[in-house]
Design a protein around this motif. Structure first.
Motif, PDB file in Angstrom:
ATOM      1  N   GLY A  80     -17.270 -12.005-102.711  1.00  0.00           N
ATOM      2  CA  GLY A  80     -16.316 -10.904-102.749  1.00  0.00           C
ATOM      3  C   GLY A  80     -16.208 -10.299-104.137  1.00  0.00           C
ATOM      4  O   GLY A  80     -16.294 -11.007-105.145  1.00  0.00           O
ATOM      5  N   THR A  81     -16.021  -8.974-104.180  1.00  0.00           N
ATOM      6  CA  THR A  81     -15.898  -8.301-105.476  1.00  0.00           C
ATOM      7  C   THR A  81     -14.587  -7.526-105.599  1.00  0.00           C
ATOM      8  O   THR A  81     -13.812  -7.771-106.521  1.00  0.00           O
ATOM      9  CB  THR A  81     -17.080  -7.346-105.729  1.00  0.00           C
ATOM     10  OG1 THR A  81     -17.125  -6.346-104.695  1.00  0.00           O
ATOM     11  CG2 THR A  81     -18.404  -8.107-105.737  1.00  0.00           C
ATOM     12  N   SER A  82     -14.315  -6.602-104.666  1.00  0.00           N
ATOM     13  CA  SER A  82     -13.143  -5.728-104.805  1.00  0.00           C
ATOM     14  C   SER A  82     -12.420  -5.560-103.473  1.00  0.00           C
ATOM     15  O   SER A  82     -13.053  -5.522-102.411  1.00  0.00           O
ATOM     16  CB  SER A  82     -13.567  -4.330-105.286  1.00  0.00           C
ATOM     17  OG  SER A  82     -14.386  -4.406-106.427  1.00  0.00           O
ATOM     18  N   VAL A  83     -11.105  -5.438-103.550  1.00  0.00           N
ATOM     19  CA  VAL A  83     -10.308  -5.121-102.355  1.00  0.00           C
ATOM     20  C   VAL A  83     -10.383  -3.614-102.112  1.00  0.00           C
ATOM     21  O   VAL A  83     -10.267  -2.821-103.041  1.00  0.00           O
ATOM     22  CB  VAL A  83      -8.839  -5.548-102.551  1.00  0.00           C
ATOM     23  CG1 VAL A  83      -7.993  -5.133-101.345  1.00  0.00           C
ATOM     24  CG2 VAL A  83      -8.744  -7.054-102.773  1.00  0.00           C
ATOM     25  N   PHE A  84     -10.585  -3.240-100.853  1.00  0.00           N
ATOM     26  CA  PHE A  84     -10.605  -1.812-100.525  1.00  0.00           C
ATOM     27  C   PHE A  84      -9.604  -1.493 -99.421  1.00  0.00           C
ATOM     28  O   PHE A  84      -9.163  -2.376 -98.678  1.00  0.00           O
ATOM     29  CB  PHE A  84     -12.011  -1.342-100.111  1.00  0.00           C
ATOM     30  CG  PHE A  84     -12.554  -1.992 -98.862  1.00  0.00           C
ATOM     31  CD1 PHE A  84     -12.141  -1.591 -97.587  1.00  0.00           C
ATOM     32  CD2 PHE A  84     -13.508  -2.997 -98.947  1.00  0.00           C
ATOM     33  CE1 PHE A  84     -12.650  -2.185 -96.446  1.00  0.00           C
ATOM     34  CE2 PHE A  84     -14.030  -3.599 -97.811  1.00  0.00           C
ATOM     35  CZ  PHE A  84     -13.598  -3.191 -96.551  1.00  0.00           C
ATOM     36  N   LYS A  85      -9.272  -0.207 -99.325  1.00  0.00           N
ATOM     37  CA  LYS A  85      -8.423   0.310 -98.252  1.00  0.00           C
ATOM     38  C   LYS A  85      -9.222   1.369 -97.500  1.00  0.00           C
ATOM     39  O   LYS A  85      -9.819   2.258 -98.112  1.00  0.00           O
ATOM     40  CB  LYS A  85      -7.143   0.917 -98.807  1.00  0.00           C
ATOM     41  CG  LYS A  85      -6.122   1.309 -97.740  1.00  0.00           C
ATOM     42  CD  LYS A  85      -4.830   1.793 -98.384  1.00  0.00           C
ATOM     43  CE  LYS A  85      -3.736   1.974 -97.340  1.00  0.00           C
ATOM     44  NZ  LYS A  85      -4.077   2.938 -96.274  1.00  0.00           N
ATOM     45  N   ILE A  86      -9.270   1.256 -96.190  1.00  0.00           N
ATOM     46  CA  ILE A  86     -10.034   2.198 -95.375  1.00  0.00           C
ATOM     47  C   ILE A  86      -9.269   3.517 -95.234  1.00  0.00           C
ATOM     48  O   ILE A  86      -8.093   3.531 -94.858  1.00  0.00           O
ATOM     49  CB  ILE A  86     -10.324   1.615 -93.980  1.00  0.00           C
ATOM     50  CG1 ILE A  86     -11.276   0.416 -94.094  1.00  0.00           C
ATOM     51  CG2 ILE A  86     -10.915   2.678 -93.059  1.00  0.00           C
ATOM     52  CD1 ILE A  86     -11.572  -0.262 -92.760  1.00  0.00           C
ATOM     53  N   LEU A  87      -9.945   4.601 -95.530  1.00  0.00           N
ATOM     54  CA  LEU A  87      -9.386   5.942 -95.329  1.00  0.00           C
ATOM     55  C   LEU A  87      -9.864   6.536 -94.017  1.00  0.00           C
ATOM     56  O   LEU A  87      -9.116   7.238 -93.331  1.00  0.00           O
ATOM     57  CB  LEU A  87      -9.780   6.859 -96.493  1.00  0.00           C
ATOM     58  CG  LEU A  87      -9.397   6.380 -97.898  1.00  0.00           C
ATOM     59  CD1 LEU A  87      -9.886   7.371 -98.938  1.00  0.00           C
ATOM     60  CD2 LEU A  87      -7.888   6.172 -98.010  1.00  0.00           C
TER      61      LEU A  87
END
Length: 211
Positions: A80-87
């Protein structure tokens, strides 16, 4: 930053810097892994909770394809590298079996805060002792983040997802502290109950109460 990423939705919460072993057997995801590995590109693992795709996930990079089986199935290692939020989810991609998403990456604090995490680590080790579990963290205590210990405190999937939605390390530490404050007394009670059950039927030496 906003960009497009291929996605591999799973009933799994992956945290930044976490290493996960995956067995890939669906044709669409075998294609995804083959493409991403060949192009040295990451992909996203958005969390699936109660059979629904959530808005949050973690970008992962492929560290290794450990084995390709005779039937094309794969054993891989991702990190894992970065947390994302789906648009926006893009269900159909040209010439691809898998889906993708437009995502952004909320600013996320990932600096160790050992002074605050130290008592949590002691509580976690108390938890291991009560459960008679032997586990060692793979980093020195001073370098650990809440993400490094979150999978070791008995959170359910909904709680793990909630933790993923906190972008400040102190908020994540407080979330873990509150969870352990609820769990540890219950385990201590269970431990006492087991001792009482063991003693049932034994001769008891008890001091009388002075009236």
């Amino acid at each position: 930053m906003t960009n497009f990423i291929p996605i591999f939705p799973l009933s799994l919460i992956v945290y930044p810097d976490e290493v996960v072993n995956l067995h890939i057997f669906e044709p669409r995801y075998k294609q995804l892994i083959t493409t991403c590995y060949a192009e040295s590109k990451p992909f996203g693992i958005p969390a699936v909770l109660q059979n629904k795709l959530t808005d949050f996930g973690t970008l992962v990079e492929i560290k290794e394809i450990v084995r390709i089986h005779d039937n094309g199935n794969m054993d891989i290692v991702v990190k894992g590298t970065s947390v994302f939020k789906i648009l926006e989810v893009i269900n159909e991609l040209p010439d691809k079996l898998y889906s993708g998403a437009i995502v952004n990456y909320p600013a996320n604090e990932m600096q160790p805060m050992y002074a605050y995490l130290k008592p949590i680590l002691q509580q976690i080790r108390d938890l291991f002792h009560l459960l008679k579990v032997e586990k060692q963290f793979k980093k020195p205590d001073e370098t650990l983040l809440s993400y490094d210990v979150a999978h070791h405190v008995g959170l359910n999937q909904e709680q793990e997802l909630s933790l993923l939605g906190f972008y400040k390390e102190l908020e994540r530490i407080e979330f873990l502290r509150r969870h352990l404050a609820q769990v540890l007394p219950l385990l201590h009670s269970m431990d006492e109950l087991k001792e009482k059950i063991k003693l049932n039927g034994h001769f008891k030496s008890l001091k009388g109460f002075n009236l």
